[in-house]
Enzyme design. Structure first.
Site, PDB file in Angstrom:
ATOM      1  N   ASN A   9       0.873  -1.181   0.000  1.00 14.49           N
ATOM      2  CA  ASN A   9       0.000   0.000   0.000  1.00 14.49           C
ATOM      3  C   ASN A   9       0.904   1.223   0.000  1.00 14.49           C
ATOM      4  O   ASN A   9       1.417   1.618   1.040  1.00 14.49           O
ATOM      5  CB  ASN A   9      -0.896  -0.026   1.247  1.00 14.49           C
ATOM      6  N   TRP A  10       1.090   1.776  -1.191  1.00 10.25           N
ATOM      7  CA  TRP A  10       2.024   2.910  -1.309  1.00 10.25           C
ATOM      8  C   TRP A  10       1.451   4.191  -0.709  1.00 10.25           C
ATOM      9  O   TRP A  10       2.180   5.161  -0.524  1.00 10.25           O
ATOM     10  CB  TRP A  10       2.365   3.151  -2.780  1.00 10.25           C
ATOM     11  N   GLU A  99      -7.252   5.047   7.173  1.00 12.20           N
ATOM     12  CA  GLU A  99      -7.030   6.465   6.811  1.00 12.20           C
ATOM     13  C   GLU A  99      -8.224   7.017   6.039  1.00 12.20           C
ATOM     14  O   GLU A  99      -8.564   8.192   6.163  1.00 12.20           O
ATOM     15  CB  GLU A  99      -5.720   6.596   6.019  1.00 12.20           C
ATOM     16  N   GLU A 169      -6.002  -4.486  10.379  1.00 13.41           N
ATOM     17  CA  GLU A 169      -4.931  -3.517  10.634  1.00 13.41           C
ATOM     18  C   GLU A 169      -5.248  -2.724  11.898  1.00 13.41           C
ATOM     19  O   GLU A 169      -6.045  -1.777  11.852  1.00 13.41           O
ATOM     20  CB  GLU A 169      -4.815  -2.534   9.462  1.00 13.41           C
ATOM     21  N   GLY A 175       2.022   2.603  10.693  1.00 14.19           N
ATOM     22  CA  GLY A 175       2.992   3.682  10.528  1.00 14.19           C
ATOM     23  C   GLY A 175       3.658   4.107  11.829  1.00 14.19           C
ATOM     24  O   GLY A 175       4.332   5.132  11.878  1.00 14.19           O
ATOM     25  N   GLY A 236       2.555  -0.904   4.349  1.00 14.92           N
ATOM     26  CA  GLY A 236       2.714   0.498   3.963  1.00 14.92           C
ATOM     27  C   GLY A 236       4.185   0.851   3.796  1.00 14.92           C
ATOM     28  O   GLY A 236       4.799   0.583   2.761  1.00 14.92           O
ATOM     29  N   GLY A 237       4.758   1.434   4.846  1.00 12.33           N
ATOM     30  CA  GLY A 237       6.126   1.959   4.795  1.00 12.33           C
ATOM     31  C   GLY A 237       7.146   1.027   4.161  1.00 12.33           C
ATOM     32  O   GLY A 237       7.912   1.448   3.277  1.00 12.33           O
TER      33      GLY A 237
HETATM   34  P1  PGA Z   1       2.453   0.501   7.678  1.00 10.86           P
HETATM   35  O1  PGA Z   1       1.031   0.737   6.977  1.00 10.86           O
HETATM   36  O2  PGA Z   1       2.993  -0.801   7.153  1.00 10.86           O
HETATM   37  O3  PGA Z   1       3.286   1.687   7.256  1.00 10.86           O
HETATM   38  O4  PGA Z   1       2.217   0.457   9.146  1.00 10.86           O
HETATM   39  C1  PGA Z   1       0.142  -0.330   6.787  1.00 10.86           C
HETATM   40  C2  PGA Z   1      -1.122   0.170   6.149  1.00 10.86           C
HETATM   41  O5  PGA Z   1      -1.591   1.252   6.515  1.00 10.86           O
HETATM   42  O6  PGA Z   1      -1.694  -0.482   5.248  1.00 10.86           O
END
Ligand code: PGA
Length: 253
Positions: A9-10, A99, A169, A175, A236-237
Site C-alpha cells: 500500500n504505497w 485512513e 490492521e 505507521g 505500507g512503509g
Molecule cells: P504501515 O502501513 O505498514 O506503514 O504500518 C500499513 C497500512 O496502513 O496499510
C-alpha cells in the site's frame, strides 16, 4: 491452501519517476511466488498505467487501487470508479483503509456500498478493519472488529464473501513502528475467521484470506505470516523499499 498475499500500500507517496524506479528495483530483487501466493501493488491512481505496464504480465502479481467511488459513473468530480479501474486491468481495490475512515469520514454503510460496486464488476475488494488504541486498551477489539465486519460485509452472499480479502490492521500499529505481536495477530485473526464462520459456516470462512497490516517489515514478516490464520500482509512503509518488500513476499508461507 488459502491464498497467501503480500499487498503493498504505497498510499500518497512517490513521484512518477520514483514509482518507476521502485518497480524496476523490485523486479530486479530476487523474489518468488508459488502458485498459491500473490503480490499486489496498491499504487496511487495516476501510476496505475505505469504499474500495469511493468507488472501486468508477471505471474501472480497484480496492480490494485487504494480506493474507489461507490458509483460506476456520473457527476462526481475527482472520483474514480471500480469500473474505470477494471477497464485499466485493475481488479483489486483496497476498501475501508483506516485512513479513509478517519480522514474522509468513510462509514461502515458507505463501505458496504463500495464493496457491492467492486464485487458487481467481478473485482476483488481488500477490505480493511481494525481498532484504535483506546479500544485495544479496553480489550474490546473483538467486538469492535466484529461490528465493522457485520455492518459492511454481512449483507454479502456466500458466493460474494469468498471473493473478499480481509486486512486486519490495528490503527495503533499503522505507521507507528509498533507491530501487534505474533500472538496478538493470530488471536484476532482466528477470532475474525470464527466470526465469519458464525454467518457463513466454517468451510467458507476457511477460504477467506486474512492479511495482517501495521508496521510489517522484512524482520517480522516470517514470524507474523507463520501463524495459521495470518495469510500475509498489507504493507505500507516497508513496501516503499524494494529489498524490504521482496523479503516480505519471500516470507509468505
Ligand atoms: P504501515 O502501513 O505498514 O506503514 O504500518 C500499513 C497500512 O496502513 O496499510
Amino acid at each position: 491452501m488459502r491464498k497467501q498475499i503480500a499487498a503493498a500500500n504505497w498510499k500518497m507517496n512517490l513521484t512518477l519517476n520514483e514509482a518507476s524506479t521502485l518497480l524496476d528495483e523490485l523486479l530486479n530483487t530476487p523474489h518468488s511466488l508459488k502458485a498459491h501466493q500473490e503480490a499486489i501493488f496498491a499504487v496511487p491512481a495516476p501510476y496505475i498505467s505505469l504499474a500495469t505496464q511493468k507488472l501486468g504480465d508477471k505471474m501472480n502479481i497484480f496492480v490494485a487501487a487504494q480506493n474507489c467511488h461507490q458509483k460506476n459513473s456520473g457527476a462526481y468530480t475527482g472520483e474514480v470508479s471500480a469500473t474505470m479501474f477494471a477497464s485499466m486491468g485493475v481488479k483489486h481495490i483496497v476498501i475501508g483503509h483506516s485512513e479513509r475512515r478517519e480522514y474522509f469520514a468513510e462509514t461502515d454503510a458507505l463501505l458496504a456500498e463500495k464493496l457491492d460496486a467492486v464485487l458487481a464488476i467481478g473485482s476483488t475488494p481488500i477490505f480493511c478493519c481494525g481498532e484504535p488504541l483506546a479500544i485495544r486498551e479496553a480489550a474490546t477489539q473483538n467486538e469492535f472488529v466484529a461490528s465493522q465486519l457485520q455492518n459492511s460485509l454481512f449483507h454479502l452472499s456466500a458466493e460474494q464473501i469468498v471473493k473478499v480479502v480481509i486486512a486486519y490492521e490495528p490503527i495503533w500499529a499503522i505507521g507507528t513502528g509498533k507491530t501487534a505481536t505474533s500472538d496478538q495477530a493470530q488471536e484476532i485473526h482466528a477470532y475474525i475467521r470464527s466470526f465469519l464462520a458464525t454467518k457463513y459456516g466454517q468451510a467458507i470462512a476457511d477460504q477467506i484470506s486474512i492479511l495482517y497490516g501495521g508496521s510489517v517489515k522484512a524482520s517480522n514478516a516470517v514470524e507474523l505470516f507463520s501463524n495459521p490464520d495470518v495469510d500475509g500482509g498489507l504493507v505500507g512503509g516497508a513496501s516503499l523499499i524494494a529489498t524490504e518488500f521482496a523479503a516480505i513476499i519471500n516470507a509468505l508461507k
